[in-house]
Design an enzyme around this catalytic site. Structure first.
Site, PDB file in Angstrom:
ATOM      1  CE  LYS A  35      -3.839  -2.376   0.638  1.00 28.56           C
ATOM      2  NZ  LYS A  35      -4.607  -2.759  -0.500  1.00 28.56           N
ATOM      3  CB  CYS A  36       4.486   1.750   0.073  1.00 26.83           C
ATOM      4  SG  CYS A  36       5.753   3.022   0.078  1.00 26.83           S
ATOM      5  N   GLY A  37       3.195   4.307  -1.455  1.00 30.93           N
ATOM      6  CA  GLY A  37       3.245   5.104  -2.678  1.00 30.93           C
ATOM      7  C   GLY A  37       4.394   4.716  -3.594  1.00 30.93           C
TER       8      GLY A  37
END
Length: 158
Positions: A35-37
């Protein structure tokens, strides 16, 4: 000097695996989060894996939920998400901690041999460690460093 081969880690199903199994290979060890950018790096990591796997590169992913809870799913779900959303075929291991009192021993070792800018702690997801064929840490890369930018360093070690 100890090496990464002195450590064992766990697969998502909890099975222990000795990093001795990777002896003689160049390793790119990364703390990851779906879910990290920066999760677009999964695709570039997979490209490195596909391009250099036969020459002896092993990309190893270690999911971490310590940074804004960007890996909130279970280990099994995480593996499925990485395969489905990013095409990941390189090994992913059990979710770990990379900082604090419960830091995974492998990452304690990596950080002790390759400090970040000004600090030893890992600042964010997708911090990368390049390890030579003898199991020694060669270099640490910042989270925003694209896997593509590491390719020349990998080629020199293969």
């Amino acid at each position: 000097m100890s090496s990464v081969y002195d450590y064992a880690v766990q697969k998502p199903n909890g099975e222990n695996i000795s990093l001795e199994e990777y002896r003689g290979n160049v390793l790119l060890i990364v703390n990851t989060a779906t879910k990290c950018g920066l999760s677009g790096q999964f695709k570039d990591l997979e490209t490195l894996h596909q391009t250099y796997n036969e020459q002896g590169l092993r990309v190893l992913g270690f999911p971490c939920n310590q940074f804004l809870h960007q890996e909130p799913v279970t280990d099994d779900e995480m593996s499925a998400v990485c395969e489905r959303n990013f095409g990941v075929t390189f090994p992913l291991f059990k979710k770990i901690k990379v900082n604090g009192p419960d830091t995974e021993p492998l990452f304690q070792h990596l950080k002790s041999y390759a400090r970040g800018n000004f600090v030893k702690d890992i600042k964010w997801n997708f911090t990368k460690f390049l390890v030579d064929k003898n199991g020694h840490v060669v270099k640490r890369y910042a989270p925003k460093t694209s896997p593509k930018e590491i390719e020349k360093d990998i080629q020199q070690l293969l």
